[in-house]
Motif scaffolding. Structure first.
Motif, short mmCIF file in Angstrom:
data_model
loop_
_atom_site.label_atom_id
_atom_site.label_comp_id
_atom_site.label_asym_id
_atom_site.label_seq_id
_atom_site.Cartn_x
_atom_site.Cartn_y
_atom_site.Cartn_z
N ALA A 10 35.78 38.20 45.41
CA ALA A 10 34.98 37.02 45.71
C ALA A 10 33.64 37.06 45.00
CB ALA A 10 34.79 36.89 47.21
N GLU A 11 33.03 38.23 44.90
CA GLU A 11 31.76 38.36 44.18
C GLU A 11 31.88 37.85 42.76
OE1 GLU A 11 29.92 42.44 46.25
OE2 GLU A 11 30.69 42.46 44.19
N PHE A 12 32.93 38.32 42.10
CA PHE A 12 33.11 37.94 40.70
C PHE A 12 33.53 36.48 40.57
CE2 PHE A 12 35.52 37.55 36.74
CZ PHE A 12 34.59 38.04 35.82
N ALA A 13 34.44 36.05 41.43
CA ALA A 13 34.99 34.70 41.33
C ALA A 13 33.97 33.62 41.65
CB ALA A 13 36.19 34.56 42.25
N THR A 14 32.88 34.00 42.30
CA THR A 14 31.81 33.04 42.60
C THR A 14 30.60 33.20 41.68
OG1 THR A 14 30.97 34.53 44.32
CG2 THR A 14 32.48 32.78 45.01
N GLY A 15 30.75 34.05 40.65
CA GLY A 15 29.69 34.18 39.66
C GLY A 15 28.51 35.02 40.08
N ARG A 16 28.65 35.82 41.14
CA ARG A 16 27.54 36.66 41.59
C ARG A 16 27.45 37.98 40.82
NH1 ARG A 16 28.61 37.63 47.47
NH2 ARG A 16 30.69 36.76 47.07
N SER A 17 28.57 38.42 40.25
CA SER A 17 28.56 39.65 39.45
C SER A 17 29.05 39.31 38.04
CB SER A 17 29.45 40.73 40.08
OG SER A 17 30.81 40.33 40.09
N GLY A 18 28.81 40.24 37.13
CA GLY A 18 29.19 39.98 35.74
C GLY A 18 30.44 40.70 35.29
N MET A 19 30.93 41.67 36.10
CA MET A 19 32.07 42.48 35.70
C MET A 19 32.89 42.83 36.93
SD MET A 19 29.71 44.95 33.32
CE MET A 19 30.98 45.79 32.40
N MET B 13 39.43 45.28 33.08
CA MET B 13 38.09 44.85 33.44
C MET B 13 37.91 43.38 33.06
SD MET B 13 34.41 46.62 32.66
CE MET B 13 34.44 46.37 30.88
N MET B 14 37.54 42.57 34.02
CA MET B 14 37.13 41.19 33.75
C MET B 14 35.63 41.16 33.55
SD MET B 14 39.34 38.84 36.39
CE MET B 14 41.12 38.79 36.33
N PHE B 15 35.17 40.19 32.77
CA PHE B 15 33.73 40.01 32.63
C PHE B 15 33.41 38.54 32.47
CE2 PHE B 15 35.29 40.61 28.32
CZ PHE B 15 34.53 39.74 27.53
N ASN B 16 32.23 38.19 32.91
CA ASN B 16 31.73 36.82 32.81
C ASN B 16 30.96 36.69 31.50
OD1 ASN B 16 29.95 34.51 33.02
ND2 ASN B 16 30.41 34.44 35.21
N PRO B 17 31.48 35.98 30.49
CA PRO B 17 30.82 35.94 29.18
C PRO B 17 29.45 35.28 29.22
CG PRO B 17 32.66 34.42 29.24
CD PRO B 17 32.75 35.22 30.49
N GLU B 18 29.21 34.34 30.13
CA GLU B 18 27.90 33.70 30.20
C GLU B 18 26.85 34.69 30.70
OE1 GLU B 18 28.07 30.12 32.46
OE2 GLU B 18 29.43 29.10 31.05
N VAL C 241 35.40 30.10 37.45
CA VAL C 241 34.28 30.86 36.90
C VAL C 241 34.60 31.24 35.45
CG1 VAL C 241 35.22 33.09 37.64
CG2 VAL C 241 32.75 32.84 37.34
N PRO C 242 33.61 31.25 34.55
CA PRO C 242 33.88 31.72 33.19
C PRO C 242 34.29 33.19 33.21
CG PRO C 242 31.77 30.58 33.32
CD PRO C 242 32.21 30.82 34.73
#
Length: 449
Positions: free
Chosen positions: A275-284, A162-167, A300-301
């Motif tokens: 693409a959703e995650f890589a463009t910062g639209r989702s968090g996980m 699972m990847m996640f965007n820490p911001e 993306v972070p």
């Protein structure tokens, strides 16, 4: 282990090789990619299915191994991933023009050992080069075995993670004091965490998971949840599939629960989810470790972790790129010695392989201080100790039709959110049909392990 007393005819082996490799047709002769030139006794022919970033990383590792006064030279041939590769590898082993070494997914080994498509590794020769069973996680080493013999030596494990965007996750208040995702130990706790992330992403679902038309994606997540129950599936040849219906339904129902259109889009494919995650639209994002480089390049972070243990037992679906010895009718012992040395050198230099996201199987690398500093790779390194491969059968494994069959059985249930039990029944029916079909390279069923 007892092996059949007679080998299949060459014609039978060629027919079976095409069947277990898939339906892809072969173009051109095998000799163009065959054994090393007789005029260069120190050259090793090495076949891989690694392309893109993985292919570049492997090329760098080979250059490092051969550029320091090595006794060997390596000629690498890269073939198309999936069925075309496995078909051609099987055909080469039966047609008398195999390479000295090849990369193979460990999950495909059970289909290739019968009929003599692979030679076994001499463990004592590996030990003389500083590579032993103790240098690998137990389950990873054992996956390369059939009976008492070792047929594949793992380079890595590449699990679903699972990847996640820490911001985004920080704004949602779901990170702990170390900046990691808050621990969740049940489906309810995980759903609550994802819902909190959704309070930040708002117009876009907080969790990205693409599965449409991709049976591998569906099985990877399903089998992660299934094995987290402490269960496994068994597919005995000539018997009936051993699947725990209650656990299978519960695992599929959690996937349906997540795919409700609010937590994750109910109908999404792999590329769109990435693409959703890589463009910062989702968090996980549920994905494989192999996407580390592409997400990093997107800027993306992100951080990475194992999929949370939601059913009690730490477990994750994975496969391994592994080194195999395609069967040589007449072994050139000099080249085989060089092949052993080459593999030992690649394993010892597999810290570089970790840059591609994969977890090196060679423990002296993953247990080193340098690897501990490698981020985010070291954050999910424990997954190598909890891997679960495809259930062993001649028809399973990466690049096989097994995953496509699973997808055909369960995709309607994921798209509609209904009839998980019916989807499990459909999957069982497919497997029972395959179990009545003999391995095409072992039609007499005389191989036992």
């Amino acid at each position: 282990m007892a092996r059949r007393s007679t080998m299949l005819s060459r014609r039978g082996l060629l027919t079976g090789a095409a069947a277990i490799g898939g339906t892809a047709a072969l173009s051109g002769g095998l000799s163009a990619c065959g054994a090393a030139s007789a005029t260069d006794p120190d050259q090793i022919q090495f076949w891989t299915l690694l392309s893109g970033g993985d292919g570049g990383t492997m090329a760098d590792m080979i250059a490092k191994a051969t550029g320091s006064g090595a006794a060997y030279d390596v000629k690498t041939t890269t073939l198309v991933w999936g069925e075309p590769y496995y078909t051609k590898l099987a055909m080469a082993a039966t047609g008398g023009r195999p390479p000295e070494l090849a990369i193979m997914h460990a999950s495909r080994v059970p289909g290739y050992v019968p009929g003599g498509l692979l030679d076994s590794w001499d463990v004592s020769r590996l030990e003389e080069l500083g590579v032993s069973q103790d240098d690998f996680p137990e389950d990873v080493w054992r996956k390369g075995m059939v009976g008492e013999n070792v047929y594949a030596v793992a380079l890595d494990a590449h699990p679903t993670v699972m990847m996640f965007n820490p911001e985004i996750c920080d704004k949602a208040g779901v990170l702990d004091s170390d900046g990691k995702l808050r621990a969740t130990e049940s489906p309810e706790e995980f759903v609550d965490l994802v819902s909190q992330v959704g309070g930040v992403t708002k117009g876009s679902p907080p969790l990205s998971y693409g599965y449409l038309g991709d049976g591998s994606q569906m099985f990877r997540l399903f089998y992660t949840f299934y094995t987290q129950h402490g269960a496994a599936m068994t597919f005995p040849q000539g018997g009936r599939a051993e699947i725990d219906d209650d656990i299978a339904v519960a695992s599929l129902q959690l996937m349906q629960r997540l795919l409700d259109g609010k937590l994750a889009l109910q109908r999404n494919d792999y590329a769109a989810a990435l693409a959703e995650f890589a463009t910062g639209r989702s968090g996980m994002l549920f994905t494989g470790v192999w996407e580390l480089r592409s997400v990093k390049e997107a800027g993306v972070p992100f951080d990475m972790t194992t999929i949370p243990t939601l059913f009690g037992t730490p477990a994750t679906y994975a496969d391994s790129h592994a080194f195999v010895l395609p069967h040589q009718s007449e072994v050139d012992e000099h080249r085989r010695d060089l092949t052993y040395q080459f593999v030992a050198d690649l394993l010892k230099g597999s810290y570089d392989w970790a840059t591609a996201g994969h977890i090196p199987a060679y423990l002296p690398v993953t247990e080193s201080p340098d690897y501990a500093k490698l981020m985010p790779q070291s954050n999910y390194a424990q997954a190598v100790q909890q891997v679960n491969y495809d259930p062993a059968a001649w028809f399973t494994g990466s690049g096989s039709n097994f995953h496509a069959g699973f997808g055909n059985a369960v995709q309607p249930a994921l798209m509609t959110g209904k009839d998980a039990a019916g989807a499990v029944d459909a999957f069982r029916t497919r497997i029972n049909g395959l179990l009545k079909t003999q391995n095409p390279v072992d039609p007499d069923g005389t191989w036992t392990s």
